[in-house]
Design a protein around this motif. Structure first.
Motif, PDB file in Angstrom:
ATOM      1  N   ARG A  26      15.221   0.407  -1.272  1.00 30.89           N
ATOM      2  CA  ARG A  26      14.285  -0.209  -2.220  1.00 30.89           C
ATOM      3  C   ARG A  26      14.160  -1.722  -2.018  1.00 30.89           C
ATOM      4  N   GLN A  27      14.189  -2.130  -0.732  1.00 31.60           N
ATOM      5  CA  GLN A  27      14.098  -3.579  -0.461  1.00 31.60           C
ATOM      6  C   GLN A  27      12.716  -4.141  -0.771  1.00 31.60           C
ATOM      7  N   ILE A  72      11.495  -0.487   6.032  1.00 36.68           N
ATOM      8  CA  ILE A  72      11.340   0.904   5.612  1.00 36.68           C
ATOM      9  C   ILE A  72       9.922   1.087   5.113  1.00 36.68           C
ATOM     10  N   SER A  75       6.324   3.765   0.630  1.00 38.04           N
ATOM     11  CA  SER A  75       5.692   4.983   0.131  1.00 38.04           C
ATOM     12  C   SER A  75       6.584   5.493  -0.992  1.00 38.04           C
ATOM     13  N   LEU A  78       7.770  11.222  -3.634  1.00 43.79           N
ATOM     14  CA  LEU A  78       6.963  12.200  -4.376  1.00 43.79           C
ATOM     15  C   LEU A  78       5.576  12.422  -3.764  1.00 43.79           C
ATOM     16  N   PHE A  90       2.033   7.945 -11.956  1.00 45.92           N
ATOM     17  CA  PHE A  90       3.068   6.962 -12.308  1.00 45.92           C
ATOM     18  C   PHE A  90       2.550   6.169 -13.479  1.00 45.92           C
ATOM     19  N   GLY A  95       8.028   5.662 -15.162  1.00 41.15           N
ATOM     20  CA  GLY A  95       8.463   6.469 -14.029  1.00 41.15           C
ATOM     21  C   GLY A  95       7.478   7.583 -13.746  1.00 41.15           C
ATOM     22  N   PHE A 205      16.542  11.166   1.499  1.00 38.70           N
ATOM     23  CA  PHE A 205      17.122  10.699   0.229  1.00 38.70           C
ATOM     24  C   PHE A 205      17.467  11.897  -0.653  1.00 38.70           C
TER      25      PHE A 205
HETATM   26  O1  CP3 Z   1      12.928   1.401  -0.143  1.00 42.24           O
HETATM   27  C1  CP3 Z   1      11.794   0.888  -0.051  1.00 42.24           C
HETATM   28  O2  CP3 Z   1      11.591  -0.336  -0.167  1.00 42.24           O
HETATM   29  C2  CP3 Z   1      10.642   1.776   0.363  1.00 42.24           C
HETATM   30  C3  CP3 Z   1       9.877   2.371  -0.666  1.00 42.24           C
HETATM   31  C4  CP3 Z   1      10.451   3.426  -1.580  1.00 42.24           C
HETATM   32  C5  CP3 Z   1      10.002   3.580  -2.932  1.00 42.24           C
HETATM   33  N1  CP3 Z   1      10.552   4.706  -3.450  1.00 42.24           N
HETATM   34  C6  CP3 Z   1       9.065   2.686  -3.608  1.00 42.24           C
HETATM   35  C7  CP3 Z   1       8.955   2.723  -5.081  1.00 42.24           C
HETATM   36  C8  CP3 Z   1      11.345   4.463  -1.333  1.00 42.24           C
HETATM   37  C9  CP3 Z   1      12.158   4.746  -0.090  1.00 42.24           C
HETATM   38  C10 CP3 Z   1      11.391   5.266  -2.518  1.00 42.24           C
HETATM   39  C11 CP3 Z   1      12.179   6.504  -2.634  1.00 42.24           C
HETATM   40  C12 CP3 Z   1      12.313   7.143  -3.949  1.00 42.24           C
HETATM   41  N2  CP3 Z   1      11.355   7.340  -4.905  1.00 42.24           N
HETATM   42  C13 CP3 Z   1      13.482   7.787  -4.407  1.00 42.24           C
HETATM   43  C14 CP3 Z   1      14.765   7.908  -3.611  1.00 42.24           C
HETATM   44  C15 CP3 Z   1      15.537   6.654  -3.636  1.00 42.24           C
HETATM   45  C16 CP3 Z   1      16.317   6.438  -4.890  1.00 42.24           C
HETATM   46  O3  CP3 Z   1      16.037   5.426  -5.559  1.00 42.24           O
HETATM   47  O4  CP3 Z   1      17.179   7.255  -5.179  1.00 42.24           O
HETATM   48  C17 CP3 Z   1      13.227   8.312  -5.678  1.00 42.24           C
HETATM   49  C18 CP3 Z   1      14.202   9.051  -6.565  1.00 42.24           C
HETATM   50  C19 CP3 Z   1      11.871   8.035  -5.987  1.00 42.24           C
HETATM   51  C20 CP3 Z   1      11.125   8.455  -7.200  1.00 42.24           C
HETATM   52  C21 CP3 Z   1      10.645   7.316  -7.985  1.00 42.24           C
HETATM   53  N3  CP3 Z   1       9.694   6.428  -7.540  1.00 42.24           N
HETATM   54  C22 CP3 Z   1      11.029   6.926  -9.288  1.00 42.24           C
HETATM   55  C23 CP3 Z   1      12.075   7.639 -10.136  1.00 42.24           C
HETATM   56  C24 CP3 Z   1      10.279   5.797  -9.618  1.00 42.24           C
HETATM   57  C25 CP3 Z   1      10.252   5.093 -10.937  1.00 42.24           C
HETATM   58  C26 CP3 Z   1      11.441   4.236 -11.153  1.00 42.24           C
HETATM   59  C27 CP3 Z   1      11.095   2.821 -10.846  1.00 42.24           C
HETATM   60  O5  CP3 Z   1      11.895   2.137 -10.210  1.00 42.24           O
HETATM   61  O6  CP3 Z   1      10.009   2.407 -11.297  1.00 42.24           O
HETATM   62  C28 CP3 Z   1       9.478   5.472  -8.483  1.00 42.24           C
HETATM   63  C29 CP3 Z   1       8.536   4.341  -8.364  1.00 42.24           C
HETATM   64  C30 CP3 Z   1       8.709   3.434  -7.187  1.00 42.24           C
HETATM   65  N4  CP3 Z   1       8.913   3.824  -5.894  1.00 42.24           N
HETATM   66  C31 CP3 Z   1       8.617   2.014  -7.226  1.00 42.24           C
HETATM   67  C32 CP3 Z   1       8.761   1.566  -5.903  1.00 42.24           C
HETATM   68  C33 CP3 Z   1       8.684   0.155  -5.405  1.00 42.24           C
HETATM   69  C34 CP3 Z   1       8.323   1.176  -8.452  1.00 42.24           C
HETATM   70  C35 CP3 Z   1       6.856   1.264  -8.728  1.00 42.24           C
HETATM   71  C36 CP3 Z   1       6.315   0.026  -9.354  1.00 42.24           C
HETATM   72  O7  CP3 Z   1       6.373  -0.074 -10.585  1.00 42.24           O
HETATM   73  O8  CP3 Z   1       5.839  -0.834  -8.608  1.00 42.24           O
END
Ligand code: CP3
Length: 346
Positions: A26-27, A72, A75, A78, A90, A95, A205
């Motif tokens: 999540r960098q 990375i 994307s 989901l 979203f 979430g 993941f």
């Molecule tokens: O790592 C990176 O920088 C690459 C991008 C990436 C995102 N999600 C962007 C994102 C990656 C690799 C993921 C994977 C992901 N997504 C996982 C596995 C990793 C982990 O954290 O365990 C999971 C469980 C998800 C599902 C998901 N996506 C959730 C539960 C949420 C909401 C929670 C949150 O942090 O808002 C997301 C949204 C999401 N995916 C955001 C980002 C940058 C935040 C969206 C926003 O508000 O901009």
């Protein structure tokens, strides 16, 4: 000679490196104001994921701003679920929300998507990112592991106790295996397409497999994960398996067929190495909470992680993703510390 452009891939392959490579799960995300600005411009998170030029822009931000050793793909795990026929949204601050799949009839309606025809924007993003990176650092692709994808599909979002997905597993193990198998088949095609488009490694993941008992990890999550790695081995790119909460079943994780084992902060890398018989490169495992600590504490935590894994087998990362309110200066300092202290380790 080895340097910033290949130390990540070399460490994945357990080859000598000039210093320890580092990237952060999540960098790219909300802790960076530059990310929030691009998301604003896109008009939403999913649109950002579906617009290759913008996805490229946020993928490159941590490479430029932090100096990490891998990019990375921007994307979300989901995205393929939506292509399978599960509606996805979203909502701001809430979430993900999916239309829950809770019956065999709903399961029968899902299909294994053609990754190019149905998620072509992801493959296009990979191509654009590779072009823009022009060899500076490698690009990591990713997908959710079958059990985690099944959890989202069945629960309809993030869950507190996973009642529905675990209820299905206990009640109808046969059709639950079919659901996992469908997820595995989807992920196989999806990751193959990412590698064909230019991804130079990939990570699976498994965020929620830690809710399973050791027995159930072995019976359900592991075979579906092993199917994915087995099918993709021939692509020749490093394959990383991350399981959050994997402490009870590290030995099983080692049987999945990955090249790199990525662990959270709940076990030491020394223990992880012993329990996986030293046969893998390791990735991890700084507690993301250490980024909120004073600089001197962060420094000693980084030193501790570096000391737990021998040089040339470690890809430094967090034990889980960067949180949205993480101070960015701590992330910048972390990368500098790993590069400086990682060199001394060698
Ligand atoms: O790592 C990176 O920088 C690459 C991008 C990436 C995102 N999600 C962007 C994102 C990656 C690799 C993921 C994977 C992901 N997504 C996982 C596995 C990793 C982990 O954290 O365990 C999971 C469980 C998800 C599902 C998901 N996506 C959730 C539960 C949420 C909401 C929670 C949150 O942090 O808002 C997301 C949204 C999401 N995916 C955001 C980002 C940058 C935040 C969206 C926003 O508000 O901009």
């Amino acid at each position: 000679m080895t340097g910033p452009n290949d130390r990540f891939l070399r460490a994945c392959r357990r080859q000598k490196v000039d210093t320890t490579p580092v990237w952060l799960m999540r960098q790219a995300g909300r802790y960076l104001s530059e990310y929030r600005a691009v998301r604003e411009r896109a008009g939403g998170f999913l649109t950002l994921c579906k617009t290759p030029e913008l996805a490229c822009e946020v993928t490159l931000q941590p490479v430029d701003l932090l100096g990490v050793d891998a990019a990375i793909l921007f994307s979300d795990i989901l995205v393929p679920l939506e292509a399978m026929g599960i509606s996805l949204a979203f909502e701001e601050g809430e979430g993900p929300r999916l239309e829950p799949v809770r019956t065999e009839t709903a399961l029968e309606k899902l299909h294994v998507p053609d990754p190019v025809a149905e998620t072509g924007f992801v493959m296009e993003a990979v191509r654009v990112i590779r072009r823009e990176l022009s060899g500076r650092v490698p690009l990591v692709g990713f997908a959710g592991a079958p059990f985690t994808l099944a959890s989202y599909a069945v629960e309809g979002g993030t869950s507190r106790n996973f009642r529905h997905v675990l209820g299905w597993m206990y009640g109808e193990p046969g059709s639950f295996r079919r659901l996992l198998d469908l997820m595995a088949d989807t992920v196989i095609l999806y990751l193959k397409a990412q590698v064909e488009a230019g991804a130079q490694a990939f990570q699976l993941f498994d965020t929620w497999a830690g809710v399973l008992s050791r027995r159930h990890y072995r019976e359900f999550a592991l075979p579906a994960t092993a199917k994915v790695f087995g099918a993709l081995k021939g692509l020749g790119v490093p394959m990383i398996l991350y399981v959050n909460g994997s402490a009870p079943f590290l030995e099983e994780m080692a049987l999945a067929g990955a090249d790199v084992i990525s662990v959270d902060w709940r076990v030491s890398l020394g223990e992880a190495r012993e329990r996986t018989r030293g046969a893998f490169a390791l990735q991890g495992n700084l507690d993301p909470m250490a980024l909120y600590a004073p600089r001197a504490v962060l420094q000693s935590e980084v030193a501790r992680v570096l000391a737990e894994a021998p040089p040339a087998v470690l890809v430094f990362n967090l034990g889980h993703g960067v949180l949205p309110d993480t101070p960015r200066e701590s992330a910048v300092a972390l990368v500098e510390m790993v590069h400086a202290m990682g060199r001394k380790e060698i």
